[in-house]
Scaffold this motif. Structure first.
Motif, mmCIF file in Angstrom:
data_model
loop_
_atom_site.group_PDB
_atom_site.id
_atom_site.type_symbol
_atom_site.label_atom_id
_atom_site.label_comp_id
_atom_site.label_asym_id
_atom_site.label_seq_id
_atom_site.Cartn_x
_atom_site.Cartn_y
_atom_site.Cartn_z
ATOM 1 N N VAL A 150 7.097 -5.274 -7.742
ATOM 2 C CA VAL A 150 6.599 -4.182 -8.578
ATOM 3 C C VAL A 150 7.049 -4.400 -10.013
ATOM 4 O O VAL A 150 8.247 -4.576 -10.272
ATOM 5 N N GLU A 151 6.101 -4.408 -10.929
ATOM 6 C CA GLU A 151 6.417 -4.461 -12.354
ATOM 7 C C GLU A 151 6.427 -3.034 -12.870
ATOM 8 O O GLU A 151 5.419 -2.321 -12.788
ATOM 9 N N VAL A 152 7.575 -2.603 -13.366
ATOM 10 C CA VAL A 152 7.742 -1.224 -13.805
ATOM 11 C C VAL A 152 8.320 -1.206 -15.211
ATOM 12 O O VAL A 152 8.761 -2.230 -15.737
ATOM 13 N N GLY A 153 8.340 -0.033 -15.810
ATOM 14 C CA GLY A 153 8.899 0.092 -17.141
ATOM 15 C C GLY A 153 9.100 1.547 -17.500
ATOM 16 O O GLY A 153 8.631 2.457 -16.805
ATOM 17 N N SER A 154 9.826 1.771 -18.596
ATOM 18 C CA SER A 154 10.118 3.127 -19.038
ATOM 19 C C SER A 154 10.712 3.058 -20.429
ATOM 20 O O SER A 154 11.081 1.987 -20.911
ATOM 21 N N ASP A 155 10.819 4.217 -21.082
ATOM 22 C CA ASP A 155 11.532 4.269 -22.353
ATOM 23 C C ASP A 155 12.992 4.633 -22.138
ATOM 24 O O ASP A 155 13.771 4.738 -23.087
ATOM 25 N N ASP A 156 13.393 4.825 -20.856
ATOM 26 C CA ASP A 156 14.771 5.172 -20.523
ATOM 27 C C ASP A 156 15.144 4.472 -19.212
ATOM 28 O O ASP A 156 14.674 4.874 -18.145
ATOM 29 N N PRO A 157 15.965 3.423 -19.252
ATOM 30 C CA PRO A 157 16.298 2.687 -18.032
ATOM 31 C C PRO A 157 17.045 3.533 -17.003
ATOM 32 O O PRO A 157 16.896 3.322 -15.801
ATOM 33 N N ASP A 158 17.852 4.503 -17.453
ATOM 34 C CA ASP A 158 18.569 5.356 -16.504
ATOM 35 C C ASP A 158 17.600 6.240 -15.715
ATOM 36 O O ASP A 158 17.756 6.420 -14.507
ATOM 37 N N ARG A 159 16.608 6.786 -16.399
ATOM 38 C CA ARG A 159 15.607 7.586 -15.713
ATOM 39 C C ARG A 159 14.783 6.724 -14.764
ATOM 40 O O ARG A 159 14.414 7.146 -13.665
ATOM 41 N N LEU A 160 14.510 5.485 -15.185
ATOM 42 C CA LEU A 160 13.755 4.561 -14.336
ATOM 43 C C LEU A 160 14.543 4.228 -13.067
ATOM 44 O O LEU A 160 13.979 4.197 -11.969
ATOM 45 N N ALA A 180 0.827 -1.211 0.000
ATOM 46 C CA ALA A 180 0.000 0.000 0.000
ATOM 47 C C ALA A 180 0.858 1.257 0.000
ATOM 48 O O ALA A 180 0.553 2.242 -0.681
ATOM 49 N N GLU A 181 1.956 1.210 0.747
ATOM 50 C CA GLU A 181 2.857 2.371 0.823
ATOM 51 C C GLU A 181 3.538 2.623 -0.519
ATOM 52 O O GLU A 181 3.651 3.765 -0.980
ATOM 53 N N VAL A 182 3.987 1.544 -1.170
ATOM 54 C CA VAL A 182 4.652 1.680 -2.465
ATOM 55 C C VAL A 182 3.672 2.139 -3.534
ATOM 56 O O VAL A 182 3.977 3.010 -4.350
ATOM 57 N N GLU A 183 2.476 1.552 -3.527
ATOM 58 C CA GLU A 183 1.473 1.907 -4.538
ATOM 59 C C GLU A 183 1.076 3.368 -4.415
ATOM 60 O O GLU A 183 0.809 4.035 -5.425
ATOM 61 N N ALA A 184 1.028 3.889 -3.195
ATOM 62 C CA ALA A 184 0.675 5.298 -2.998
ATOM 63 C C ALA A 184 1.734 6.214 -3.591
ATOM 64 O O ALA A 184 1.430 7.330 -4.027
ATOM 65 N N LYS A 185 2.983 5.743 -3.655
ATOM 66 C CA LYS A 185 4.066 6.569 -4.176
ATOM 67 C C LYS A 185 4.168 6.526 -5.694
ATOM 68 O O LYS A 185 4.525 7.520 -6.323
ATOM 69 N N ILE A 186 3.857 5.367 -6.286
ATOM 70 C CA ILE A 186 4.100 5.243 -7.721
ATOM 71 C C ILE A 186 2.827 5.190 -8.553
ATOM 72 O O ILE A 186 2.764 5.741 -9.636
ATOM 73 N N GLY A 187 1.773 4.500 -8.068
ATOM 74 C CA GLY A 187 0.520 4.433 -8.803
ATOM 75 C C GLY A 187 0.651 3.768 -10.157
ATOM 76 O O GLY A 187 1.710 3.239 -10.512
ATOM 77 N N PRO A 188 -0.445 3.784 -10.984
ATOM 78 C CA PRO A 188 -0.369 3.187 -12.308
ATOM 79 C C PRO A 188 0.547 4.029 -13.193
ATOM 80 O O PRO A 188 0.738 5.219 -12.939
ATOM 81 N N PRO A 189 1.131 3.411 -14.253
ATOM 82 C CA PRO A 189 0.858 2.076 -14.764
ATOM 83 C C PRO A 189 1.655 0.948 -14.113
ATOM 84 O O PRO A 189 1.554 -0.198 -14.553
ATOM 85 N N ALA A 190 2.489 1.223 -13.109
ATOM 86 C CA ALA A 190 3.212 0.145 -12.436
ATOM 87 C C ALA A 190 2.229 -0.789 -11.735
ATOM 88 O O ALA A 190 1.166 -0.367 -11.284
ATOM 89 N N LEU A 223 11.915 5.701 -3.990
ATOM 90 C CA LEU A 223 11.018 4.928 -3.132
ATOM 91 C C LEU A 223 11.534 4.882 -1.698
ATOM 92 O O LEU A 223 10.789 4.560 -0.763
ATOM 93 N N ASP A 224 12.828 5.168 -1.522
ATOM 94 C CA ASP A 224 13.448 5.209 -0.194
ATOM 95 C C ASP A 224 13.242 3.887 0.546
ATOM 96 O O ASP A 224 12.774 3.849 1.691
ATOM 97 N N ALA A 225 13.581 2.786 -0.141
ATOM 98 C CA ALA A 225 13.450 1.451 0.455
ATOM 99 C C ALA A 225 14.487 0.536 -0.175
ATOM 100 O O ALA A 225 14.992 0.794 -1.277
ATOM 101 N N GLU A 226 14.790 -0.559 0.516
ATOM 102 C CA GLU A 226 15.697 -1.553 -0.037
ATOM 103 C C GLU A 226 15.026 -2.264 -1.213
ATOM 104 O O GLU A 226 13.840 -2.638 -1.127
ATOM 105 N N ILE A 227 15.768 -2.435 -2.317
ATOM 106 C CA ILE A 227 15.185 -3.073 -3.495
ATOM 107 C C ILE A 227 16.125 -4.144 -4.032
ATOM 108 O O ILE A 227 17.331 -4.129 -3.781
#
Length: 322
Positions: free
Chosen positions: A270-280, A248-258, A287-291
């Motif tokens: 979390v399934e994420v994506g972007s047109d630029d991996p460096d920006r992603l 719930a905490e992560v979803e509040a920070k990122i929202g759709p389309p993730a 997110l300020d969390a261990e990943i």
């Protein structure tokens, strides 16, 4: 007492309120006799207004849909709303063409100066980024909207973002505006699942005439569903990460389309994506969390580049302090 023309306009304004009026109520409002009310109702009918009348104590008059579009009587706020709406529609990816220009001209022509100033103020205070590649013809918009309104299956030709043509048979649910584009959320009959379609890529076929029972879907999730589907379709790079924080905490920070999936109470995937991996990579650090990157070689490489830059920055800062 009002003259005949003014009285007819006031009577029409009353009838445009969605309710049923008794003859007595109308006579009191207009300060005329019930006989005069009946005469005025007849005049409105001659002008093309479909006025339904029910006899008896429980009866009354109400304005109903007719065979042609008669003139409307608008109050100040309604006139301003229509003018602003037409202006906005012309810049929100809908090609209204000459119809919008003439309609807007008619409304503004009869506006008193103080109302025209309100419309001009609204235009001056807003800006819309135009996207000519996403313009939507009003006939397409109307065809989709009508199918949604009457729960009628919609068949159309469609081209994907890769240009692949197809013919779709759908049960349309909702049109959603996102940015400068319109999207249709519909149940794809042949694929047996919800699909999102860019409306400007839809070419409607003749009406099917086949009605359907609307499927249940959480209305609060409709927009999120479309944003998630559209965003994921446009991703050039995809990744799946494990985040050590509640879903719930992560979803509040990122929202759709993730897409966030809980893994216990204190972690999530979390399934994420972007047109630029460096920006992603930079975005994920916020997110300020261990990943942990579970899938996505491009994201791993981007994190390595980011870490190297941060180490160099930290080293330069340490040398300056020394």
């Amino acid at each position: 007492m009002l003259d005949t023309s003014a009285r007819l306009l006031k009577l029409l304004s009353l009838l445009q309120i969605p309710r049923e009026w008794t003859g007595v109520e109308l006579a009191e409002r207009l300060e005329v006799s019930a006989r005069t009310v009946r005469t005025d109702i007849g005049k409105l009918r001659e002008l093309g207004y479909a006025v339904d009348a029910r006899p008896g104590v429980a009866g009354g008059y109400r304005l109903v849909a007719g065979t042609a579009m008669p003139p409307l009587v608008l109050d100040d706020d309604e006139a301003v709303a229509i003018a602003i709406g037409l202006t906005t529609a012309m810049t929100r990816g809908i090609r209204l063409g000459e119809s919008s220009v003439t309609a807007l001209g008619k409304v503004e022509q009869v506006m008193p100066p103080h109302l025209r100033q309100r419309v001009d103020a609204a235009r001056a205070a807003t800006s819309v980024a135009d996207d000519p590649d996403a313009s939507l013809d009003v006939s397409v918009f109307s065809a989709i909207a009508s199918a949604i309104r009457w729960n009628e299956r919609l068949r159309f030709d469609y081209a994907t973002h890769r240009g692949t043509p197809s013919r779709r048979l759908t049960e349309p649910h909702r049109l959603i505006n996102w940015g400068s584009r319109w999207y249709l959320l519909a149940w794809d009959v042949e694929r047996g699942d919800w699909r999102t379609f860019r409306a400007d890529r839809i070419v409607p076929q003749p009406p099917t005439g086949v009605r359907f029972r609307p499927r249940e879907i959480d209305e609060e999730l409709v927009v999120a569903h479309v944003m998630r589907g559209v965003g994921r379709a446009l991703w050039a790079y995809r990744a799946r990460i494990l985040v050590q924080a509640p879903a719930a905490e992560v979803e509040a920070k990122i929202g759709p389309p993730a897409v966030v999936t809980p893994v216990g109470e204190r972690a999530c995937e979390v399934e994420v994506g972007s047109d630029d991996p460096d920006r992603l990579a930079l975005w994920i650090t916020q997110l300020d969390a261990e990943i942990e990157v579970l899938e996505g070689d491009e994201l791993i490489a981007a994190f390595a580049r980011l870490a190297a830059r941060l180490r160099r920055a930290a080293g330069a800062a340490g040398a300056a302090e020394g």
